[in-house]
Scaffold this active site. Structure first.
Site, PDB file in Angstrom:
ATOM      1  N   HIS A 137     117.672 -73.982 -41.202  1.00  0.00           N
ATOM      2  CA  HIS A 137     116.551 -72.751 -41.099  1.00  0.00           C
ATOM      3  C   HIS A 137     117.245 -71.366 -40.407  1.00  0.00           C
ATOM      4  CE1 HIS A 137     113.095 -74.923 -41.888  1.00  0.00           C
ATOM      5  NE2 HIS A 137     113.766 -76.031 -41.464  1.00  0.00           N
ATOM      6  N   LYS A 544     101.208 -73.769 -37.365  1.00  0.00           N
ATOM      7  CA  LYS A 544     100.726 -72.354 -38.135  1.00  0.00           C
ATOM      8  C   LYS A 544      99.470 -72.581 -38.705  1.00  0.00           C
ATOM      9  CE  LYS A 544     102.413 -69.250 -41.685  1.00  0.00           C
ATOM     10  NZ  LYS A 544     101.776 -69.820 -42.815  1.00  0.00           N
TER      11      LYS A 544
END
Length: 877
Positions: A137, A544
């Protein structure tokens, strides 16, 4: 407290002075004076002096374009050095390590005091399984070249930490520190180009070579010593409770740059690096094991006529490793050499000769020699082996659906994509049970579909054990799992690869139980998995999607349900936790996070992602790796041997309410407020983040689209930069406040005292609020946001203040982080240097957005402030 941190503060001060000297030498006294003035104003501002705060703002707003970059770099580099000092403090004999008792010793003492049966403890140790999955990431913002210099700074701090140093030795170490600080200053801290997936893979292998290769055997030696001391029990030679897997080179979800060819190359590279590292080990063993006495077993292996049987066996292994390196080197250059007869493809080829030497030394009274370098190498064989790190493949479920749909249309069977779930399962199971191939030999699929099939071909051709699992992101139905099994069958995969559904949105987490119940009711599937199932829980996307409070409760309930389903079916479940480094993506201190899991969820071990910059902070040095692995081990043993009680029904009911309230409020802002997206885009550097060459993966799943198309990492990265930290708290505090208003205060306080899951949630909110800063968030608004949107920012900041009060009430404390003085000290230390970078960043964003022509100094300084704030906050996304 002050004594404990005086050594760290001393190191921070020393490194700061060295950086100041470097800046003075490079740019002159005037720039250094400017930097020092800003630092003093920031310190005074932090102490509450309003005049200093205003002076700080004026000074930074009035910097010329030529001054922007040196000032930004000064504070950014100082934060990197402060982080090194803090990291060293964790392992220093005069720091945190000295004041904290050994986690394993402390645990074993507690277990004994609880009168736990030693056989039960031993069984838990034997079953211990920790698999850390290193991911690429794009949150590791620091360049590798700078990381190497910072690692050496850490080494120098360690060398200085000796009272018996001669003056000339201390002088030499200080000289080296000055060189390293100067080298860092004269090195560009921002990459010019995005790393390729292969660059990311090499970074992962470098972590193994530079830290874990030494760190894992060191951890196992310490673990073994504690077992001997506490239980009179030795860790078996073949027991390696720790393993490593990587997503670098295998994670193609949303990353078109990770192709089948990239994965093939990553697999070759990892094998090449493993052969190189084992060759070094074997070379040392050849020089050490000069003994002549051996067992008949080793004599038979070495041959009758050799005087040095251990060396004879090891020299053959050395030749085998050399041959393997030569072959893999040629493959990496694109050449096709004949495959050597003795090519190393399995761990057993390494293990057998080494273990035969080990058994011989033990049997001949040379256990002291056997348990040295040879034992370390044997443990590396089990931990790393021929692949070095195994690779996970990850792909989104729709890519498999589209590939099969293209195939069924070509075959005249209809459009797989439009079929019902029942029809898909019927088709998939029929083909999985069929002995004939489904894919025609001369079919030419589209490039996208060919890529899916080519990836499966790479998996089929890889040596058994090189690929760890196939993870399906956005898995929603049983057919999503069966589809991958069919694709692997068609590729001729000769081994049973675990196929892992990843449940990551709120709805998918709530539906996970139903999907797995249905899957486990299928006879073919039950026969194929042979009693083992892995399921991945997604933390980033669920947070999220629904906010941290609702997401964390959905994750907890999904894990409980999956444990129950698998227990009822007689299946051993491994839960794979897709946590991020930041709170908004599931991050939490490892020990607390593991003890807050549902009872029984760790009995088959732990598999968890280590992401981006957290790899460096937790595993980047051998001593730090030992500390992190010790914490993981003690937490898993504690969770399995002293499991927390299941939550009371009353607590569950309150959590259901908190979840619903927080999710509704979170989505009201994110999805329904028309001002939110324009506010987000202007109040944060979200648009500018796309210019940073952070990782090989695009920041968005779709190039167009709003917040919903943003990946979780840049979403959190942006809010971390402007210090509002919104994804890590929005909705949670309001839900707590409402619950107290409705008469649940006593219950919430009881939950905080008695339920590790809830304790961790509140503690993490405290951490977030301690890192957030409302005056800075307000400054971003004033400098960058349309005044018509200011009321939204004001509303959010007022919400934070109310949320902080709610958290303090439940925790029954007057100020944030009262129980975590070390973390509070760390944040306070860095704030003095992060604040100027935030103010400067807002100024640079303003200039960048209003300039007619791009200014290279402004653009570069902006990127440096982004990197600096990331260092100051100790996480990016």
């Amino acid at each position: 407290m002050n004594e404990q941190y005086s050594a760290m503060r001393g190191n921070v001060s020393m490194l700061g002075k060295l950086l100041g000297d470097t800046i003075k030498d490079a740019l002159g006294e005037e720039i250094l004076d400017r930097v020092e003035t800003i630092r003093r104003l920031s310190k005074s501002s932090r102490a509450g002096n309003e005049a200093s705060r205003q002076a700080l703002l004026n000074t930074l707003q009035n910097l010329s374009n030529d001054e922007l970059l040196p000032v930004a770099r000064a504070f950014s580099q100082f934060l990197n050095l402060a982080n090194v000092a803090e990291q060293y403090h964790r392992i220093s004999p005069h720091g945190e390590a000295a004041s904290n008792p050994d986690a394993l010793y402390h645990l074993f003492t507690r277990l004994k005091n609880k009168n736990l049966d030693e056989a039960q403890i031993r069984q838990a140790v034997d079953n211990l399984s920790i698999e850390l999955v290193l991911t690429a990431h794009p949150t590791e913002i620091a360049r590798r070249t700078l990381i190497h210099k910072l690692v050496e700074v850490n080494t120098c701090l360690s060398q200085l930490d000796h009272d018996d140093l001669a003056d000339y030795e201390r002088h030499q170490i200080m000289r080296r520190l000055r060189q390293l600080v100067a080298q860092s200053w004269h090195t560009d801290e921002i990459r010019k180009n995005r790393p390729t997936p292969i660059d990311e893979a090499k970074w992962g292998y470098a972590v193994v070579e530079n830290s874990l290769w030494e760190g894992v055997p060191a951890f196992l030696r310490e673990f073994n010593e504690q077992l001997e001391k506490s239980l009179g029990y030795q860790l078996p030679v073949e027991a390696v409770p720790v393993r490593f897997t990587a997503w670098m080179g295998g994670d193609r979800d949303g990353n078109p740059n990770v192709t089948a060819e990239v994965t093939r190359r990553a697999l070759l590279l990892s094998r090449w690096k493993a052969a190189e590292l084992f060759l070094r080990d074997v070379q040392v063993l050849v020089s050490e094991l000069s003994m002549t006495v051996c067992t008949p077993e080793l004599r038979a292996l070495a041959g009758e006529h050799t005087q040095e049987p251990y060396r004879e066996v090891l020299k053959r292994l050395r030749q085998q490793l050399n041959n393997t390196l030569t072959y893999l080197d040629a493959r990496l250059r694109g050449e096709r050499l004949p495959r050597p007869a003795d090519l190393l493809v399995s761990n057993d080829q390494l293990w057998q000769p080494l273990h035969t030497c080990y058994r011989s030394l033990k049997a001949c009274g040379m256990g002291i020699i056997a348990n040295g370098q040879l034992l370390d190498t044997l443990r590396r064989v089990h931990c790393f082996g021929v692949p070095l790190v195994r690779i996970d493949i990850r792909q989104e479920s729709t890519r498999h659906t589209e590939a099969l749909a293209e195939l069924t249309r070509y075959l005249g069977l209809g459009d797989y994509e439009t079929w019902s779930e029942e029809d898909k399962q019927t088709f998939l199971l029929r083909e999985l049970n069929s002995k004939r191939p489904l894919v025609p030999r001369h079919w030419t699929p589209s490039p996208e579909t060919k890529e899916v099939f080519d990836t499966c071909q790479v998996i089929a051709e890889a040596p058994a054990g090189a690929i760890a699992a196939y993870v399906i992101s956005m898995a929603r139905t049983p057919s999503d799992v069966l589809a991958v099994h069919l694709l692997l069958k068609e590729a001729g995969c000769p081994y049973n690869l675990p196929v892992v559904p990843l449940f990551e949105t709120l709805d998918d987490l709530n539906n996970a139980e139903a999907v797995m119940t249905q899957l486990l009711s299928i006879d073919w599937y039950r026969g194929f998995i042979q009693g083992k199932q892995m399921v991945m829980i997604g933390y980033s996307d669920s947070a999220k999607d629904a906010g941290v409070m609702a997401a964390s409760w959905a994750q907890y309930r999904a894990q409980e349900a999956l444990v129950r389903v698998c227990d009822n079916a007689g299946i051993a479940l491994t839960l794979f936790h897709g946590r991020g480094g930041s709170i908004g993506r599931g991050g939490a201190p490892a020990h607390d996070a593991l003890l807050s899991q549902p009872p029984g969820s760790l009995k088959s071990g732990l598999r968890v992602t280590e992401q981006g910059e957290m790899i460096r902070f937790k595993l980047g040095l051998p001593e730090i790796a030992v500390s992190s692995l010790t914490l993981y081990t003690s937490a898993i043993l504690e969770a399995n041997l002293l499991p927390p009680p299941a939550p009371k029904q009353e607590w569950r009911d309150v959590m259901d309410e908190l979840s619903q309230t927080s999710c509704a409020l979170y989505r009201r802002y994110i999805r329904k407020n028309p001002d939110f997206v324009p506010y987000f885009r202007s109040a944060t550097p979200e648009l500018e983040l796309g210019k940073l060459p952070l990782g090989s993966r695009p920041a968005k799943r779709r190039p167009s689209g709003g917040v919903e198309s943003l990946r979780a990492i840049p979403w959190i990265f942006a809010w971390t930069q402007n210090r509002l930290m919104l994804p890590a708290w929005l909705g949670a505090g309001t839900a707590l406040e409402e619950a107290m208003t409705e008469g649940h205060r006593g219950t919430l306080e009881n939950m905080y005292r008695s339920w590790p899951f809830f304790t961790t949630r509140i503690d993490m909110l405290e951490m977030v609020f301690a890192k957030s800063d409302l005056w800075l968030a307000e400054y971003y608004d004033q400098r960058l946001v349309d005044p018509a949107l200011w009321p939204l920012g004001t509303e959010l900041r007022q919400q934070v203040q109310r949320d902080i009060q709610a958290v303090l009430t439940i925790a029954d404390t007057d100020h944030l982080m009262a129980d975590l003085p070390w973390a509070a000290e760390s944040i306070a230390l860095r704030n003095v240097y992060t604040d100027p970078l935030n103010v400067l960043q807002a100024e640079l964003l303003y200039r960048s957005r209003h300039q007619e022509q791009p200014d290279a100094n402004v653009e570069q300084a902006l990127m440096v402030t982004i990197a600096g704030v990331a260092a100051g906050m100790r996480n990016t996304g």
